[in-house]
Design a protein around this motif. Structure first.
Motif, PDB file in Angstrom:
ATOM      1  N   VAL A   1      10.979   3.750   5.086  1.00  0.00           N
ATOM      2  CA  VAL A   1      10.992   5.315   4.955  1.00  0.00           C
ATOM      3  C   VAL A   1       9.799   5.567   3.876  1.00  0.00           C
ATOM      4  N   LEU A   2       9.092   6.561   4.097  1.00  0.00           N
ATOM      5  CA  LEU A   2       7.890   7.119   3.412  1.00  0.00           C
ATOM      6  C   LEU A   2       8.535   8.183   2.479  1.00  0.00           C
ATOM      7  N   SER A   3       8.158   8.028   1.081  1.00  0.00           N
ATOM      8  CA  SER A   3       8.665   9.074   0.091  1.00  0.00           C
ATOM      9  C   SER A   3       7.405   9.156  -0.706  1.00  0.00           C
ATOM     10  N   SER A   4       7.660  10.389  -1.510  1.00  0.00           N
ATOM     11  CA  SER A   4       6.466  10.743  -2.403  1.00  0.00           C
ATOM     12  C   SER A   4       7.007   9.780  -3.471  1.00  0.00           C
ATOM     13  N   LYS A   5       5.894   9.291  -4.155  1.00  0.00           N
ATOM     14  CA  LYS A   5       5.978   8.045  -5.275  1.00  0.00           C
ATOM     15  C   LYS A   5       6.437   8.509  -6.586  1.00  0.00           C
ATOM     16  N   GLY A   6       5.833   9.842  -7.085  1.00  0.00           N
ATOM     17  CA  GLY A   6       6.169  10.226  -8.341  1.00  0.00           C
ATOM     18  C   GLY A   6       5.992   9.025  -9.306  1.00  0.00           C
ATOM     19  N   PHE A   7       6.989   9.060 -10.072  1.00  0.00           N
ATOM     20  CA  PHE A   7       6.877   7.856 -11.178  1.00  0.00           C
ATOM     21  C   PHE A   7       7.800   6.308 -10.621  1.00  0.00           C
ATOM     22  N   SER A   8       8.084   6.478  -9.253  1.00  0.00           N
ATOM     23  CA  SER A   8       8.669   5.316  -8.649  1.00  0.00           C
ATOM     24  C   SER A   8       7.664   4.144  -8.505  1.00  0.00           C
ATOM     25  N   SER A   9       8.130   2.811  -8.791  1.00  0.00           N
ATOM     26  CA  SER A   9       7.394   2.023  -8.536  1.00  0.00           C
ATOM     27  C   SER A   9       8.224   0.946  -7.833  1.00  0.00           C
ATOM     28  N   ALA A  10       9.469   1.129  -7.518  1.00  0.00           N
ATOM     29  CA  ALA A  10      10.084   0.141  -6.928  1.00  0.00           C
ATOM     30  C   ALA A  10      11.075   0.964  -5.998  1.00  0.00           C
ATOM     31  N   CYS A  11      11.629  -0.057  -4.836  1.00  0.00           N
ATOM     32  CA  CYS A  11      12.736   0.559  -3.702  1.00  0.00           C
ATOM     33  C   CYS A  11      14.114  -0.169  -4.089  1.00  0.00           C
ATOM     34  N   CYS A  12      15.018   0.659  -3.659  1.00  0.00           N
ATOM     35  CA  CYS A  12      16.412   0.409  -3.695  1.00  0.00           C
ATOM     36  C   CYS A  12      16.920   0.884  -2.544  1.00  0.00           C
TER      37      CYS A  12
ATOM     38  N   ARG B   1       3.106   4.255  10.263  1.00  0.00           N
ATOM     39  CA  ARG B   1       2.194   5.195   9.847  1.00  0.00           C
ATOM     40  C   ARG B   1       1.358   4.860   8.671  1.00  0.00           C
ATOM     41  N   PRO B   2       0.219   5.460   8.557  1.00  0.00           N
ATOM     42  CA  PRO B   2      -0.529   4.940   7.436  1.00  0.00           C
ATOM     43  C   PRO B   2      -0.358   5.788   6.239  1.00  0.00           C
ATOM     44  N   TYR B   3      -0.638   5.334   4.993  1.00  0.00           N
ATOM     45  CA  TYR B   3      -0.321   6.081   3.639  1.00  0.00           C
ATOM     46  C   TYR B   3      -1.340   5.710   2.805  1.00  0.00           C
ATOM     47  N   ASP B   4      -1.366   6.691   1.756  1.00  0.00           N
ATOM     48  CA  ASP B   4      -2.175   6.306   0.537  1.00  0.00           C
ATOM     49  C   ASP B   4      -1.135   5.848  -0.715  1.00  0.00           C
ATOM     50  N   PRO B   5      -1.000   4.513  -1.013  1.00  0.00           N
ATOM     51  CA  PRO B   5      -0.036   4.062  -1.870  1.00  0.00           C
ATOM     52  C   PRO B   5      -0.249   4.489  -3.273  1.00  0.00           C
ATOM     53  N   ARG B   6      -1.199   5.421  -3.532  1.00  0.00           N
ATOM     54  CA  ARG B   6      -1.210   6.062  -4.924  1.00  0.00           C
ATOM     55  C   ARG B   6      -0.323   7.145  -5.046  1.00  0.00           C
ATOM     56  N   PHE B   7      -0.006   7.593  -3.999  1.00  0.00           N
ATOM     57  CA  PHE B   7       0.924   8.894  -3.736  1.00  0.00           C
ATOM     58  C   PHE B   7       2.267   8.881  -3.048  1.00  0.00           C
ATOM     59  N   LYS B   8       2.077   7.660  -2.192  1.00  0.00           N
ATOM     60  CA  LYS B   8       3.505   7.660  -1.751  1.00  0.00           C
ATOM     61  C   LYS B   8       3.805   5.958  -1.665  1.00  0.00           C
TER      62      LYS B   8
END
Length: 174
Positions: free
Chosen positions: A145-156, A132-139
């Motif tokens: 797993v693709l999620s809304s970014k919000g203030f997140s900048s890392a993955c756990c 799936r393509p996505y815009d990394p400014r918002f996701k």
């Protein structure tokens, strides 16, 4: 017999001295010209497998020598003109406006994006999460797993988080 010939060629005896000298001079001139012709760079050669060819007129594609013509690249064992064709994983296609490949299909990377072999409209997407393509400014993509970014900048694990306020402990937020 060969030894006798060489000995007679380079040893001077009897009345044939003048002929021997002329012959030695001819051999020396021939050897010099042969060296100039093959080894001085006037004609460059290249190896194609175990065969030599002249790259000004021929092209080597995976061990197969072909006439060069306007060909500047290879697709498998076939030469092609990269101004008009594109090779995608061994499949030769008309180039058109294509600048990239997705599997065996050419595409225009200004308008499309290839995510793990799946071609999609690009829009504002510049990254992939699986297919799936996505815009990394918002996701954000966390382990597929693709999620809304919000203030997140890392993955756990598969969850996004903000490391300024939270920690990740062995794949879990703690």
């Amino acid at each position: 017999m060969y030894r006798h010939f060489v000995r007679n060629l380079f040893h001077e005896r009897g009345s044939n001295d003048k002929r021997r000298e002329e012959y030695k001079m001819k051999v020396a001139v021939f050897a010099f010209l042969a060296f100039l012709f093959c080894c001085s760079g006037t004609i460059d050669g290249a190896a194609c497998g175990r065969r030599w060819y002249d790259p000004r007129f021929k092209i080597c594609c995976n061990g197969v020598i072909s006439s060069k013509g306007f060909s500047s690249a290879c697709c498998g064992t076939r030469p092609y003109d990269s101004r008009f064709k594109i090779c995608c994983n061994g499949v030769l296609s008309s180039k058109g406006f294509s600048s990239a490949c997705c599997g065996t299909r050419p595409y225009d990377s200004r308008f499309k994006i290839c995510c793990n072999g799946v071609l999609s409209s690009k829009g504002f997407s510049s990254a992939c999460c699986g297919t799936r393509p996505y815009d990394p400014r918002f996701k954000i993509c966390c382990n597929g797993v693709l999620s809304s970014k919000g203030f997140s900048s890392a993955c756990c694990g598969t969850r996004p988080y903000n490391p300024t306020f939270t920690r990740c402990c062995n794949g879990y937020l703690c």
